[in-house]
Enzyme design. Structure first.
Site, PDB file in Angstrom:
ATOM      1  CG  HIS A  19      52.957  95.303  35.144  1.00  0.00           C
ATOM      2  ND1 HIS A  19      52.569  94.028  35.444  1.00  0.00           N
ATOM      3  CD2 HIS A  19      54.307  95.283  35.115  1.00  0.00           C
ATOM      4  CE1 HIS A  19      53.624  93.261  35.591  1.00  0.00           C
ATOM      5  NE2 HIS A  19      54.701  94.001  35.406  1.00  0.00           N
ATOM      6  CG  HIS A  22      53.850  94.864  39.799  1.00  0.00           C
ATOM      7  ND1 HIS A  22      54.077  95.755  38.783  1.00  0.00           N
ATOM      8  CD2 HIS A  22      54.971  94.126  39.919  1.00  0.00           C
ATOM      9  CE1 HIS A  22      55.300  95.582  38.323  1.00  0.00           C
ATOM     10  NE2 HIS A  22      55.866  94.585  38.980  1.00  0.00           N
ATOM     11  CB  CYS A 127      71.190  88.526  32.825  1.00  0.00           C
ATOM     12  SG  CYS A 127      69.803  89.565  32.255  1.00  0.00           S
ATOM     13  CB  CYS A 130      68.092  88.247  35.621  1.00  0.00           C
ATOM     14  SG  CYS A 130      67.187  87.805  34.156  1.00  0.00           S
ATOM     15  CB  CYS A 144      69.307  86.805  29.515  1.00  0.00           C
ATOM     16  SG  CYS A 144      67.987  86.712  30.730  1.00  0.00           S
ATOM     17  CG  HIS A 147      65.751  90.264  30.508  1.00  0.00           C
ATOM     18  ND1 HIS A 147      66.007  89.574  31.668  1.00  0.00           N
ATOM     19  CD2 HIS A 147      64.988  91.323  30.865  1.00  0.00           C
ATOM     20  CE1 HIS A 147      65.434  90.194  32.681  1.00  0.00           C
ATOM     21  NE2 HIS A 147      64.800  91.250  32.224  1.00  0.00           N
ATOM     22  CE  LYS A 296      58.376  86.521  31.556  1.00  0.00           C
ATOM     23  NZ  LYS A 296      59.756  86.251  31.706  1.00  0.00           N
ATOM     24  CE  LYS A 299      59.617  95.466  36.722  1.00  0.00           C
ATOM     25  NZ  LYS A 299      59.360  95.309  38.133  1.00  0.00           N
TER      26      LYS A 299
HETATM   27  N1  MSP Z   1      61.911  92.771  43.773  1.00  0.00           N
HETATM   28  C1  MSP Z   1      61.668  91.425  43.421  1.00  0.00           C
HETATM   29  C2  MSP Z   1      60.942  90.696  44.537  1.00  0.00           C
HETATM   30  C3  MSP Z   1      61.641  90.706  45.856  1.00  0.00           C
HETATM   31  S1  MSP Z   1      60.694  89.960  47.094  1.00  0.00           S
HETATM   32  C4  MSP Z   1      61.717  89.831  48.397  1.00  0.00           C
HETATM   33  C5  MSP Z   1      60.813  91.367  42.160  1.00  0.00           C
HETATM   34  N2  MSP Z   1      60.098  92.454  41.877  1.00  0.00           N
HETATM   35  S2  MSP Z   1      59.123  92.601  40.625  1.00  0.00           S
HETATM   36  O1  MSP Z   1      58.749  93.987  40.598  1.00  0.00           O
HETATM   37  O2  MSP Z   1      59.694  92.066  39.457  1.00  0.00           O
HETATM   38  O3  MSP Z   1      57.861  91.810  41.003  1.00  0.00           O
HETATM   39  C6  MSP Z   1      57.713  90.435  40.749  1.00  0.00           C
HETATM   40  C7  MSP Z   1      56.352  90.022  41.214  1.00  0.00           C
HETATM   41  O4  MSP Z   1      55.366  90.839  40.568  1.00  0.00           O
HETATM   42  C8  MSP Z   1      55.946  88.615  40.849  1.00  0.00           C
HETATM   43  O5  MSP Z   1      56.428  87.649  41.748  1.00  0.00           O
HETATM   44  C9  MSP Z   1      54.442  88.745  40.925  1.00  0.00           C
HETATM   45  O6  MSP Z   1      54.043  88.862  42.247  1.00  0.00           O
HETATM   46  C10 MSP Z   1      54.242  90.065  40.235  1.00  0.00           C
HETATM   47  N3  MSP Z   1      54.217  89.908  38.779  1.00  0.00           N
HETATM   48  C11 MSP Z   1      54.965  90.592  37.895  1.00  0.00           C
HETATM   49  N4  MSP Z   1      54.600  90.219  36.631  1.00  0.00           N
HETATM   50  C12 MSP Z   1      53.639  89.289  36.689  1.00  0.00           C
HETATM   51  C13 MSP Z   1      52.828  88.645  35.733  1.00  0.00           C
HETATM   52  N5  MSP Z   1      52.973  88.808  34.448  1.00  0.00           N
HETATM   53  N6  MSP Z   1      51.863  87.832  36.185  1.00  0.00           N
HETATM   54  C14 MSP Z   1      51.628  87.660  37.514  1.00  0.00           C
HETATM   55  N7  MSP Z   1      52.357  88.272  38.431  1.00  0.00           N
HETATM   56  C15 MSP Z   1      53.459  88.990  38.067  1.00  0.00           C
HETATM   57  O7  MSP Z   1      60.807  90.338  41.530  1.00  0.00           O
END
Ligand code: MSP
Length: 639
Positions: A19, A22, A127, A130, A144, A147, A296, A299
């Site tokens: 999304h 990412h 959780c 998380c 949590c 969540h 916020k 996913k």
């Molecule tokens: N798998 C772990 C990361 C492990 S790294 C060794 C994880 N994955 S995640 O799919 O949840 O991705 C988190 C990352 O996605 C955030 O740090 C950021 O880079 C990006 N984002 C996810 N949601 C976001 C927002 N709403 N806004 C900005 N970036 C965000 O955590």
């Protein structure tokens, strides 16, 4: 000498589709990688997916798939998204690959042998979303804090990494390396956190509860905690310990993450590296969160913006531009489609798109400009200086990961060039053979500015920058070192490039335009006052409207309708024939300021050459000449 530069994104969980969040991280990583490559650095850009742990196992159960099948499917979805967004990653790591599992097990065994890992007991509020335990202090109403779901009390035997013993070292390290974590607010957050005693880190999960993970090499009853597994991707992907790539790039590692995963990166990871005898990464760059509709976005909450849907609708470059320009790196930002469309229209369609369209139109129309190029004047060198200033500001901003500042600096330059076009009025120079050398120089400056933009914009708007370079005939791969103005002294052959970024309303109206086009052609011809088909703003801007002062007026002999006017456009006088004799006496017009179309091809009426047209409205039998409601000098531009 090319400097190595290693940049990583987080590896994303495969329990859901990519999304906006990412996409932002991956896009800014890509822009940074492209910028450093443009600067001549040797770059390695890594992204990938994080595929083990409860979260994935649970999502697989819900989807009725084995975890590996879910991981395969969603990892491909991320990979495909990045391909479609034009991300230039050099590698794509998956934590289910043998090359990664091997490294995780080797590091675990090494730490176990060194006495850094011990078997202990742990009970806590857990959780599943998380994948972590929460302390009493962190829990909000038994739920949590992230969540808002109820927590589960879990007690189990587990292996622990002696992280607590690195607390003192980590504080000292952070103090000795003030730019290890940036922006500073996140460094301060970590230093604040380190004021409390650091706990040892549970690095295993009993297989009885979770099967989906990398088995501990020294105890088959456990799998590795997903964060301990995931963080190691940054070195496993480089082929730790022996690969040349690891030796080249690890000393230059920069991580890019959002604030949600600050703690594992700023605390667990340096301690893990230290314990394993590896150097700490060079820098951790932390950005804020995108909120959608004030809330916020994540996913698990569900109100996600699908990255691909947006880029399909508006194009990759527009999407990249918006997210990088809108978010101040380090702070949160709001995503709204209105803000997106606003920036697209103002910055991309108007400022950049118009400049490119105006400049390439002028250049494409230049006939023998090459032969006569005058010396640069102050106006030209001012543009050269603006380019130097913008480059310096962009370099500095990029060194800080301040993408928004880099773009603002480039847009300062675009503004300066647009003002230069307004001030030099190349279309007016073109009318005067004596000013050909000046026209040649102005065209050179414009071609030069386009060449500069074709390079400097490349990391941010790769498609548009490529099109600009192609229009000015540059085929060599772009290099930042070549973004230097003031070297051109021949007008190059340039192809017209318009509609680089169409305005959004135009796109929305295309359907209406198509419907009108399908009507019988007669309809429009029969009703001259019917609304005309929409035109692009660029088309309108090709009409050079000016304020003109009527200096003299007289009736054209033998004509009922025509008046011959002598008007001043500031620095030039023109004869304009106007069909308003039935509505105005010549004396009524003298001294009036009216609006003239200044770039109409001359036309001869009753033997008099008219060098323009004055604007007037009419309804029924009435006609009114357009005048100004406050005074402006003759020659002023009307838009
Ligand atoms: N798998 C772990 C990361 C492990 S790294 C060794 C994880 N994955 S995640 O799919 O949840 O991705 C988190 C990352 O996605 C955030 O740090 C950021 O880079 C990006 N984002 C996810 N949601 C976001 C927002 N709403 N806004 C900005 N970036 C965000 O955590």
């Amino acid at each position: 000498m090319s400097a190595p530069f290693y940049l990583t994104t987080p590896i994303y969980y495969v329990n859901a589709a990519p999304h906006l969040g990412h996409a932002y991280t991956t896009i800014v990583a890509d822009a940074m990688a492209r910028y450093r490559r443009l600067a001549g650095d040797r770059v390695w850009l890594l992204t990938g997916t994080d595929e083990h742990g409860d979260k994935i196992a649970q999502a697989a159960t819900r989807a009725g798939l084995p975890p590996q099948a879910l991981a395969d499917r969603n990892s491909s979805a991320f990979r495909e998204t990045w391909r479609r967004l034009g991300i230039t990653n050099d590698d794509y790591i998956r934590t289910t690959e043998p090359r990664h599992a091997r490294v995780v097990q080797a590091v675990l065994q090494g730490l176990r042998d060194a006495g850094e890992i011990y078997l202990g007991k742990y009970g806590g509020h857990y959780c599943f979303g998380c994948e972590r335990f929460y302390t009493e202090k962190e829990i909000v109403d038994g739920r949590c804090p992230d969540h808002q779901t109820p927590l589960t009390w879990i007690e189990e035997e587990n292996y622990f990494f002696r992280m607590s013993k690195y607390q003192g070292w980590l504080i000292e390290y952070l103090e000795a390396h003030p730019d290890l974590i940036r922006p500073e607010r996140y460094r301060n957050e970590i230093l604040g956190f380190l004021r409390e005693p650091l706990q040892d880190l549970s690095i295993s999960r009993p297989r009885s509860r979770l099967e989906w993970g990398i088995p501990l090499p020294f105890d088959e009853r456990f799998v590795t905690y997903v964060w301990f597994d995931a963080l190691l991707n940054y070195v496993s992907a480089l082929g730790w310990p022996d690969d040349e790539r690891f030796r080249t790039f690890w000393p230059h590692a920069q991580h890019l993450i959002a604030k949600d995963i600050l703690k594992p990166h700023a605390i667990y990871w340096p301690c893990m590296l230290k314990a394993a005898g590896l150097d700490v990464f060079r820098r951790l760059n932390v950005h804020g969160y995108w909120n959608v509709g004030g809330g916020k976005m994540s996913k698990s909450v569900g109100n996600v913006v699908e990255a691909l849907a947006l880029t399909d609708k508006y194009g990759n470059d527009a999407f990249r531009y918006f997210v990088m320009r809108e978010m101040t790196f380090g702070l949160d930002a709001d995503f709204t489609e209105e803000a997106f469309v606003g920036r697209l229209n103002a910055d991309l369609a108007n400022d950049l798109g118009n400049l490119v369209s105006r400049a390439t139109t002028l250049l494409a129309g230049a006939r023998d400009g090459e032969a006569t190029v005058g010396p640069p004047e102050e106006e030209d060198t001012a543009v050269h200086r603006a380019a130097v200033t913008a480059r310096a500001a962009a370099d500095e901003a990029m060194a800080d990961f301040a993408f928004q500042r880099a773009l603002a600096a480039i847009w300062e330059f675009i503004g300066a060039v647009n003002r230069y076009v307004d001030a030099t009025q190349p279309w007016a120079l073109a009318r005067d053979p004596a000013r050909r050398p000046r026209l040649g120089r102005v065209l050179c400056t414009l071609a030069d500015a386009l060449g500069w933009l074709g390079i400097v914009l490349d990391p941010f708007l790769p498609e548009a920058a490529g099109r600009i370079r192609a229009a000015v005939g540059v085929t060599a791969p772009p290099r930042l070192a070549d973004a230097v103005m003031g070297r051109l002294d021949r007008v190059p052959a340039v192809a017209r490039l318009s509609g680089l970024f169409p305005r959004i309303e135009d796109a929305a109206r295309t359907a209406g335009k198509a419907a009108r086009a399908a009507r019988p052609a007669r309809a429009a011809a029969d009703t001259p006052d019917a609304p005309a088909a929409p035109i692009a703003i660029e088309d309108f801007q090709r009409v050079d409207l000016r304020v003109a002062e009527v200096l003299a007026a007289e009736a054209v002999p033998k004509s009922r309708k025509l008046l011959r006017l002598t008007v001043s456009l500031g620095d030039e006088q023109r004869t304009v024939v106007a069909g308003i004799a039935e509505h105005y006496a010549p004396a009524d017009l003298v001294g009036k300021k009216v609006v003239v179309v200044a770039n109409l091809q001359p036309a001869t009426l009753m033997g008099i050459t008219s060098q323009g047209m004055i604007l007037a409205g009419s309804a029924d039998t009435k006609t009114a000449v357009l005048a100004l409601d406050r005074d402006l000098p003759a020659g002023a531009k009307v838009r």
